[in-house]
Design an enzyme around this catalytic site. Sequence first.
Site, PDB file in Angstrom:
ATOM      1  N   CYS A  49      -1.322   6.992  -2.850  1.00 45.55           N
ATOM      2  CA  CYS A  49      -1.548   7.179  -1.409  1.00 45.55           C
ATOM      3  C   CYS A  49      -0.381   7.978  -0.849  1.00 45.55           C
ATOM      4  CB  CYS A  49      -1.614   5.860  -0.660  1.00 45.55           C
ATOM      5  SG  CYS A  49      -2.322   4.535  -1.588  1.00 45.55           S
ATOM      6  N   GLU A  59      -5.233  -0.225   4.087  1.00 43.49           N
ATOM      7  CA  GLU A  59      -4.248   0.758   3.613  1.00 43.49           C
ATOM      8  C   GLU A  59      -5.065   1.868   2.972  1.00 43.49           C
ATOM      9  OE1 GLU A  59      -1.146   1.935   4.198  1.00 43.49           O
ATOM     10  OE2 GLU A  59      -0.858  -0.248   4.205  1.00 43.49           O
TER      11      GLU A  59
END
Length: 497
Positions: A284, A250
């Site tokens: 993110c 990720e």
Amino acid sequence: MTATFKNFIDGEWTAPSTGDYFENRNPADWNDLIGRFPRSGRDDLERAIASAQRGFARWSRTPAPLRGQVLQRVGELLVQRKEEIARAMTREMGKVLAETRGDVQEGIDTAFYAATEGRRLFGRVVPSELRNKWAMSFRRPIGIAGLITPFNFPLAIPTWKTFPALLCGNAVILKPAEDVPHSVHLLVEVLLEAGLPPDVVQLVHGQGSVVGRAMVEHPDVPIISFTGSTETGSRIGETCGRLHKRLSLEMGGKNAMIVMDDADLDLALEGVLWGAFGTTGQRCTATSRLIVQAGVHDRFLQMVCDRAAALRLGAGLDAATEVGPLIHEEARTKVEEYVGIAREEGATVAIGGSRPVGGALERGWFYEPTVFAGVRPGMRVEQEEIFGPALSVIRVQDLDDAIRVNNDVRYGLSSSLYTRDVNAAFRAMTDLDNGITYINAPTIGAEAHLPFGGVKQTGNGHREGGWEVYDFYSETKVVYVDYSGTLQRAQIDTYGE
Ligand code: UN1
């Protein structure tokens, strides 16, 4: 007296074999020393792996509903300790208390979801093509999961990885980011108090380049899950590819919010402030690009600048604070470098662009919320992840243009569209090249029971959260039972008659 923390290895809180420690300081006030944490070495990891193998042998045979009960208890303990953990998290990570409470809540949600999954963990039974034969699949645990977690969601992201890994019957080794070791220490305390067998979880603090790397390279750790930069993720991917490990990555994002001429601008304004400057832009999923249709561009830019310039910087534990510090000096320097890059490329620094001066803010890694205007597609501030309170504003003509600009980056985590036009919304849902798209909401706001992740260089095809993460942490086994008493040849006896 400075608190000295330990690893958790082989069922005990234990000092690192290296005898070496690093300091954990409050990013809002570097005079505030939280504690010293182990700078572990390979020997510590070897002991953790040996113990986790013993833990795995037992835990993998514990029925999944009973594993789920432990996670139920974990959720209940997190509810009880929510405020305490949130405060500790704000102190070491910097984001405001409302956000660290949300971070713990995400861990609670993840625990309760995992607990119920203990009574599902579905396999399938499907018809066989042959008579008197059953065909079915079920899930098996895999082994030890090595979990390398980032600083920005100090509890939530470790829980995204740990809870499904445990529910599926694996043992885990946690290697938290060096900036937030205390939050993961508290998580391990909760896991143990909830009754998890002690050798099923190991906590090894230290540097990514030593502990993280040794874990990735170790043949006895078959699962690696990593959240962090795309560059580190690529290196991990190379090693895991060579060793045939199961790997979930990720990584970066360059998430855009698109605001169309027909959008509710007041709503979009609240969204972009939260998306771009919440967590000081260190998500993110942060909104780092604002793509605005020409008809409302100038007006909306002004609205954003007026409000962003007035956001109150400060320590996250102070109730009046809206934006906390960056995690460390390098993170702040990176934002500063991009301010220089934006100017060189011909963008304008509409607001911000400096370190705040005076008072308590000079004792932390603070940076003013920054808006770059006049950004054109292809500029570095439009393409590269900055991971700080910096927003690049791009003017577009229409939805096609907006979708093209959104998609023309190497990342593909989240995107957002503000419009009142249902046709535009459905087009964007289909064509925006991201793992997550929000309509009339900012680029953040993922819920624990849906899959989380991105396309292109944000990830490697796996998802965290929701039902999909259980595929990652379990191996599918297929069983055929032939009770016909004769040899039945698949593909031949069915169709060859
Ligand atoms: C991240 O952006 O690093 O989407 C994780 C959200 C959070 C998770 C974000 N629940 O709002």
